[in-house]
Enzyme design. Structure first.
Site, mmCIF file in Angstrom:
data_model
loop_
_atom_site.group_PDB
_atom_site.id
_atom_site.type_symbol
_atom_site.label_atom_id
_atom_site.label_comp_id
_atom_site.label_asym_id
_atom_site.label_seq_id
_atom_site.Cartn_x
_atom_site.Cartn_y
_atom_site.Cartn_z
ATOM 1 N N GLU A 43 40.157 24.816 42.788
ATOM 2 C CA GLU A 43 40.546 24.243 41.508
ATOM 3 C C GLU A 43 41.935 24.789 41.190
ATOM 4 O OE1 GLU A 43 38.485 25.552 38.015
ATOM 5 O OE2 GLU A 43 39.153 23.833 36.835
ATOM 6 N N ARG A 269 30.371 35.245 49.706
ATOM 7 C CA ARG A 269 31.786 35.448 49.404
ATOM 8 C C ARG A 269 32.193 36.868 49.764
ATOM 9 N NH1 ARG A 269 31.649 34.331 43.727
ATOM 10 N NH2 ARG A 269 33.748 33.553 44.135
ATOM 11 N N LYS A 279 39.432 35.926 38.266
ATOM 12 C CA LYS A 279 40.659 35.347 37.721
ATOM 13 C C LYS A 279 40.989 35.953 36.370
ATOM 14 C CE LYS A 279 40.371 30.845 39.962
ATOM 15 N NZ LYS A 279 39.724 29.531 39.865
#
Length: 794
Positions: A43, A269, A279
């Site tokens: 994204e 992950r 983030k």
RNA sequence: UGGGGAAUAGUUUAAUCGGCAGAACAGUUGACUCUGGAUCAACCAGUUGGGGUUCGAAUCCCUGUUCCCCAGCCA
């Protein structure tokens, strides 16, 4: 010197990870006609970091390995957070990692029209509806993990009304939040994701690509699978937290497309010690100026790592070495650093630089003289050539840490009265130590050199003295050098003590700026982005902050430390402490003995017995009369069909113990959801099989073969035995021949066995049994094997 | 507490049919070296606990324990 600009070949893992195993199987069985299409779907609302690198390497790597292609698709379905700046940055860094999406650059926002059409189709099919509950109400109606959701009062709107409303949503007739489009899932589903997931929401916001063309935007769970399908993706690889979302993925694609359609696979992950990748938290570090920006060399962003001097090849090597799995794991930073060093070792030319200068005057070196010494850029073990000349003058600098007045044991550097080699030059002896009378600090060394020692072997006496780096005092160039250490003092900065935040674990010494460094003059023309090894210190890269005559270097990474000089400050002593502390926490959880079984499966069986007296009776009978263990009896009486199956078997052949073992272990395993009476054979047939074993008509191994056959095609054991020729008709001579043949075929293994590796007996046994088609009895085989092997007869 | 996942050396991971627990990183030792680097050699060290099946279990069965994810109109 310029750094190489093509990707270096990366070492290969010898075995496939679970994703590649799946892809390989599916390309071989022709499911996608050999096509392999993956995609990396960021994204555009943030910068790429080391965790993304793992995903990029996986998605592009799989495509590369199987002759496929990986699409770069921007999952831009949220107008409020996304930006073109990120789109560009992301592309830049995927390319930096040497990956190529060819012409397959896509945007979910390009599919908005198509996505909309599919939504209308779902409405038409009665599979989606417009809900007019507000956000809070939807949450209420969804229920919780322990209670089912309730249907929205709008769930049964007519198709016509839904269509009308949805079109008017698009037309902009409603404010944000007035309506949403929802899938008709299952409000009672244990998987919360399936409780009528939202497909579209109203957002009167300007999208960075589509502008104001839309005021309804698709949700990830809707846009992602369909985008995959539109692009003919074959393997949609994402991280573990999307496992629950796979139900929607499948539901949607099954509703809208035919096989072969994309399928989703999840992997763990990357979690790296001493690193955060959230983030929000990264942004906080930047905004609150704990770091200088997104590309601060201490940041785990690809921008930061690049500026720090990490190489794409090193990062790919790292990804290669950590592999891909479904286990949640924490990777030690050493793994990354070691990969970077491995890469840099072969590509960074060696030069001399003094970070903390100590002045040395060579008393017997003529004043005003400059001697140019030729120095190799590469050590012997690197297969590269190239030299430059370095000037030696009467006054030079060496590293402060290369001199000690009171050296510890094992010191090989300079000491009063001692010698070292000036690298690429002469031996140097320290005659006198000059101190600042005020502070007592060593400010200069008066030395003499051995003019006869350049280019000559050190000789036995000088063998254990070090060869230190140095630069000419007048002819060296100044530079600023920035030394970096890990950003956090603890391995897991997100695991905070009560009352603290991740910022409390920031390492105050993560950056040290050295202003008075001196470099050999060949570095004068160093270009931004060029990498060097400063001999004995580490790898460094020229920072973009450099200006002509004002070079700035970043230390990418230190050389592996073989010797820790005492007195040198260890910047992160808490690391070791923190690590052992976290280990202590892990191991402090001691397993407690289980008293009563509370697992759900066993509970189900218990409930079944409670509800059905016949089962309860049989449990008693099995344990008390048939002498089965409670565990066996438990498994056999959790289900009437299973108990009936077992009873039928016992009435045919009276060996309850063996039949219980077979039923509980072998039969139950094969059920996998189906009921026992759906098997192509019954308890009677199983009993016949066990009887054959008991009569020693067949071996246990052969019985397993027969069992597999019964499972596949049904039939009577005796008939199968006959058909497969499994009767125990192996003669002693045949057995002996088989044993000898196996041993003769593996002389190396036999030698290992005789050398003490007796664990190989099992392997030999297996080989012989296989060679006899399962006819040989394991006991006989092993007896014979031992005889042959232990007698040492050759 | 419902559902979905995962547990193999200190760390990340291999192990076709149930048959040799194998690497890498870290650590230790030694060799070599004009980098206390690199290289080479060796060593250290492991199947989440308990039962069961089997000649033989990391792998099959039963049963515990621990960890992760899910109740955004984020992705």
């Amino acid at each position: 010197m310029s750094t190489v600009t093509t990707p270096a070949p990366v070492e290969r893992r010898e075995s496939l990870d679970f994703i590649r195993t799946i892809v390989k199987e599916q390309t071989q069985d022709g499911r996608y006609n050999g096509r392999v299409v993956t995609r990396f779907p960021p994204e555009p609302n943030g910068y790429l970091h080391i965790g993304h690198a793992k995903s990029i390497c996986l998605n592009f790597g799989v495509a590369e390995d199987f002759g496929g292609i990986c699409h770069l698709r921007f999952d831009d379905t949220n107008p409020e957070t996304e930006d073109m700046e990120y789109v560009e940055a992301i592309q830049r860094y995927v390319r930096w990692l040497w990956f190529d999406w060819k012409d397959k650059l896509f945007f979910a926002s390009d599919y908005y029209e198509e996505l909309y059409d599919f939504a209308e189709r779902l409405i038409l099919d009665g599979k989606a509806y417009v809900d007019s509950l507000n956000e809070e109400e939807i949450r209420q109606y969804r229920g919780t993990i322990s209670e089912a959701g309730r249907p929205s009062p709008y769930r049964d709107r007519s198709i016509v009304e839904n269509l009308d409303l949805f079109r008017r949503m698009r037309a902009g007739e409603f404010p944000d939040g007035a309506h949403v489009l929802r899938a008709k899932g299952d409000l009672a589903a244990a998987n919360m994701k399936m409780r009528d997931p939202l497909l579209y929401r109203i957002r009167h916001a300007t999208h960075y690509r589509t502008g104001d063309a839309w005021c309804i935007y698709p949700m990830y769970d809707y846009a992602h699978p369909i985008s995959d399908a539109i692009e003919n993706v074959t393997h949609s690889i994402c991280t573990l937290e999307f496992e629950n979302n796979r139900a929607i993925y499948d539901w949607l694609l099954d509703s809208l497309f035919n096989e072969p359609r994309p399928h989703q696979y999840e992997f763990a992950r990357l979690v790296l010690d001493y690193t955060i990748v959230s983030k929000r938290k990264l942004l906080q570090l930047v905004e609150e100026k704990h770091v200088k920006g997104w590309d601060d060399p201490r940041m785990p962003t690809l921008a930061g790592l690049r500026r720090r001097g990490y190489t794409p090849e090193g990062i790919r090597l790292f990804a290669q070495r950590i592999g891909v799995d479904k286990t949640n794991s924490r990777v030690q930073i050493d793994l990354l650093e070691s990969a970077i060093r491995d890469d840099l070792n072969a590509r960074a030319p060696r030069v001399m630089a003094i970070l903390r200068p100590l002045k040395v005057t060579i008393a017997n070196f003529p004043e005003g003289k400059t001697e140019w010494l030729t120095a190799d850029y590469w050590p012997r073990d690197i297969d590269k050539e190239g030299t430059r000349d370095v000037p030696l003058t009467r006054e030079i600098y060496i590293e402060q840490s290369d001199f000690s007045e009171t050296p510890p044991d094992g010191w090989t550097r300079l000491r009063p009265g001692g010698e070292v080699r000036l690298r690429h030059g002469y031996f140097l002896r320290c005659d006198e130590v000059v101190k600042d009378p005020a502070t007592g600090k060593v400010v200069e060394l008066r030395c003499t050199y051995d003019p006869d020692s350049a280019g000559k072997p050190s000789g036995a006496a000088r063998k254990k003295s070090a060869a230190v780096q140095w630069v000419s005092a007048p002819l060296s160039i100044p530079a600023e050098v920035r030394l970096y250490d890990r950003l956090f003092t603890v391995p897991d900065p997100e695991d905070v003590e009560p009352g603290k935040t991740f910022k409390d674990y920031l390492n105050p010494n993560s950056l040290e700026v050295l202003q008075d460094c001196r470099l050999e003059p060949s570095l004068d023309a160093a270009q931004i982005g060029e990498r060097f090894q400063f001999v004995r210190q580490g790898y460094f890269i020229v920072d973009p902050d450099s200006r002509p005559d004002a070079l700035v270097f970043n230390r990418t990474i230190e050389l592996k430390e073989g010797f820790q000089a005492p007195g040198r400050e260890e910047p992160a002593p808490n690391a070791a402490i923190a690590r052992s502390a976290s280990r202590a926490t892990e191991s402090s959880a001691t397993p407690t003995g289980a008293d009563n079984a509370t697992g759900s499966v066993s509970q189900q069986r218990e409930r079944a017995r409670a509800a059905n007296p016949s089962l309860a009776q049989r449990y008693e009978y099995y344990t008390n009369v048939l002498n089965l263990t409670p565990e066996q009896a438990d498994v056999l009486t959790g289900d009437v069909a299973v108990a009936d199956f077992f009873d039928a078997a016992v009435s045919r052949h009276a060996n309850p113990r063996a039949l219980a073992n077979w039923t509980a272990n072998e039969v139950v395993r094969e059920l996998r959801g189906r009921s026992i009476d759906q098997l192509p054979f019954g308890g009677v047939e199983l009993a016949e099989l066990v009887q054959l074993i008991d009569q020693q008509a067949i071996t246990n191994a052969a019985a397993k073969t027969v069992f597999a056959e019964m499972l596949a095609n049904g039939g009577h054991p005796a008939a199968i035995v006959k058909r497969l020729g499994l009767d125990q008709s192996l003669s002693e001579a045949d057995l002996a021949a088989a044993v000898d043949q196996v041993l003769a075929a593996m002389p190396a293994k036999v030698a290992e066995y005789k050398g003490g590796k007796t664990a190989l007996l099992g392997m030999f046994t297996g080989q012989v049994i296989k060679a006899t088609g399962g006819k040989a009895s394991p006991q006989a085989v092993q007896e014979l094997l031992k005889q042959r092997l232990d007698n040492g007869a050759n």
